[in-house]
Design a protein around this motif. Structure first.
Motif, PDB file in Angstrom:
ATOM      1  N   GLU A  68     -13.761 -18.449  33.556  1.00 50.76           N
ATOM      2  CA  GLU A  68     -13.045 -19.487  34.297  1.00 50.76           C
ATOM      3  C   GLU A  68     -12.611 -19.020  35.683  1.00 50.76           C
ATOM      4  O   GLU A  68     -12.608 -19.791  36.637  1.00 50.76           O
ATOM      5  CB  GLU A  68     -11.828 -19.944  33.501  1.00 50.76           C
ATOM      6  CG  GLU A  68     -11.090 -21.126  34.124  1.00 50.76           C
ATOM      7  CD  GLU A  68      -9.953 -21.622  33.263  1.00 50.76           C
ATOM      8  OE1 GLU A  68      -9.239 -22.535  33.696  1.00 50.76           O
ATOM      9  OE2 GLU A  68      -9.782 -21.085  32.140  1.00 50.76           O
TER      10      GLU A  68
ATOM     11  N   ARG B 229     -15.803 -19.367  37.873  1.00 57.16           N
ATOM     12  CA  ARG B 229     -16.699 -20.519  37.685  1.00 57.16           C
ATOM     13  C   ARG B 229     -16.808 -21.358  38.955  1.00 57.16           C
ATOM     14  O   ARG B 229     -17.899 -21.800  39.338  1.00 57.16           O
ATOM     15  CB  ARG B 229     -16.188 -21.376  36.532  1.00 57.16           C
ATOM     16  CG  ARG B 229     -17.157 -22.474  36.082  1.00 57.16           C
ATOM     17  CD  ARG B 229     -16.563 -23.193  34.885  1.00 57.16           C
ATOM     18  NE  ARG B 229     -16.294 -22.248  33.802  1.00 57.16           N
ATOM     19  CZ  ARG B 229     -15.270 -22.364  32.946  1.00 57.16           C
ATOM     20  NH1 ARG B 229     -14.425 -23.371  33.064  1.00 57.16           N
ATOM     21  NH2 ARG B 229     -15.098 -21.480  31.987  1.00 57.16           N
TER      22      ARG B 229
ATOM     23  N   LEU C 171     -21.170 -23.349  33.493  1.00 55.38           N
ATOM     24  CA  LEU C 171     -20.039 -23.642  32.613  1.00 55.38           C
ATOM     25  C   LEU C 171     -19.694 -22.457  31.710  1.00 55.38           C
ATOM     26  O   LEU C 171     -18.585 -22.381  31.174  1.00 55.38           O
ATOM     27  CB  LEU C 171     -20.354 -24.869  31.737  1.00 55.38           C
ATOM     28  CG  LEU C 171     -20.613 -26.183  32.474  1.00 55.38           C
ATOM     29  CD1 LEU C 171     -20.918 -27.294  31.478  1.00 55.38           C
ATOM     30  CD2 LEU C 171     -19.426 -26.566  33.346  1.00 55.38           C
TER      31      LEU C 171
END
Length: 300
Positions: free
Chosen positions: A74, A77, A70
């Motif tokens: 992004e 990920r 996490l």
């Protein structure tokens, strides 16, 4: 055309008719979805399902890896989760099969899946499909994936490691290989990061073996390096019956000390490792914190 009275207009069977017998064809509206639009919407739905499948697998089987994923940027990920799910799927084969032959068949499935991925043959299995996406996006190295599979396949032999070197090789071929792939998703190509990943992977492999010892012992299985056990006169039966004698503590201490040596080597590269590489090494923190939370045996 204007009509003086609404009563003079009649619609029947798709025809508009006036009192002057003028017929005007009114087509019924139809709505069609183009094939490309249908294909895209289905692909999106399938992609979301595959991504969620990987998330669920990692969250259930490798919660530390899930939490660390996490914290990845992004943009990478999803790929990091796919790689972690791939590693989880392979790791759980050994404990989920009753016969070695079945385990070998599953390993062959993953070998074929990886080969298909690099032939750009889109696989249907969710984790494989996500790997295919990650490979296309980051140009991941096939050798690291195949090395993880090969080492997990060797591990199906269900034997104790003959020496500490074998355990280190296991960590290098599994954990380090995964770290190399994660570094590739982060776009990191740095020799110092690779050296750090090598030592961290070996340390993680050793710690995984130590942390699993109580569980494995409860199933009457001991995988700790035989050379260290023999050095301190500790038998497999000592671990199976949960002995806390000094010779057992010495075995654990020596093995854990080797993991610490690798961690120190990894830290020695910290000044030269790019900041972008750090997300790949986050799980090291959680692994060592979890292990150090229980009292470490002391030597003689």
């Amino acid at each position: 055309m204007r009509f003086a009275m609404a009563s003079s207009i009649n619609i029947k069977n798709g025809l508009l008719t006036t009192k002057n017998s003028l017929h005007i064809k009114i087509p019924y509206p139809t709505f069609k979805q183009r094939p490309t639009e249908i294909k895209c919407s289905r692909a999106l739905t399938t992609g979301q399902h595959n991504e969620q499948y990987c998330i669920d697998v990692v969250r259930k089987r490798d919660y530390e890896g899930f939490l660390c994923s996490l914290l990845f940027p992004e943009a990478v990920r999803r790929s990091a989760l796919a790689l972690t799910a791939f590693n989880v799927e392979l790791a759980q084969i050994k404990d989920s099969v009753s016969q070695k032959t079945i385990g070998l068949m599953r390993m062959q499935f993953w070998k074929s899946a990886v080969e298909d991925i690099y032939r750009d043959d889109h696989p249907a299995q969710p984790v494989s499909a996500e790997l295919w996406r990650a490979v296309r996006k980051h140009t991941l190295t096939r050798r690291w994936m195949l090395r993880i599979i090969s080492e997990r396949e060797k591990d199906l032999e269900d034997k104790a490691y003959r020496n500490l070197q074998e355990l280190e090789d296991y960590g290098e071929n599994t954990q380090s290989s995964l770290l190399y792939l994660l570094l590739e998703t982060l776009g990191v190509k740095n020799v110092h990061a690779d050296h750090a990943a090598s030592h961290i992977g070996k340390a993680q492999g050793i710690l995984t073996c130590l942390r699993a010892t109580p569980y494995n012992s409860s199933r009457r299985k001991v995988y700790l390096p035989m050379d260290i056990c023999m050095l301190h006169g500790a038998s497999q039966e000592d671990f199976i019956r949960g002995s806390r004698d000094q010779n057992v503590r010495d075995v654990i201490y020596d093995i854990a000390s080797q993991a610490h040596v690798h961690l120190q080597h990894a830290r020695s590269f910290s000044e030269n490792v790019p900041q972008a590489a750090m997300p790949a090494f986050l799980q090291t923190v959680s692994n060592f914190i979890s292990f150090s939370s229980s009292p470490l045996p002391t030597p003689h």
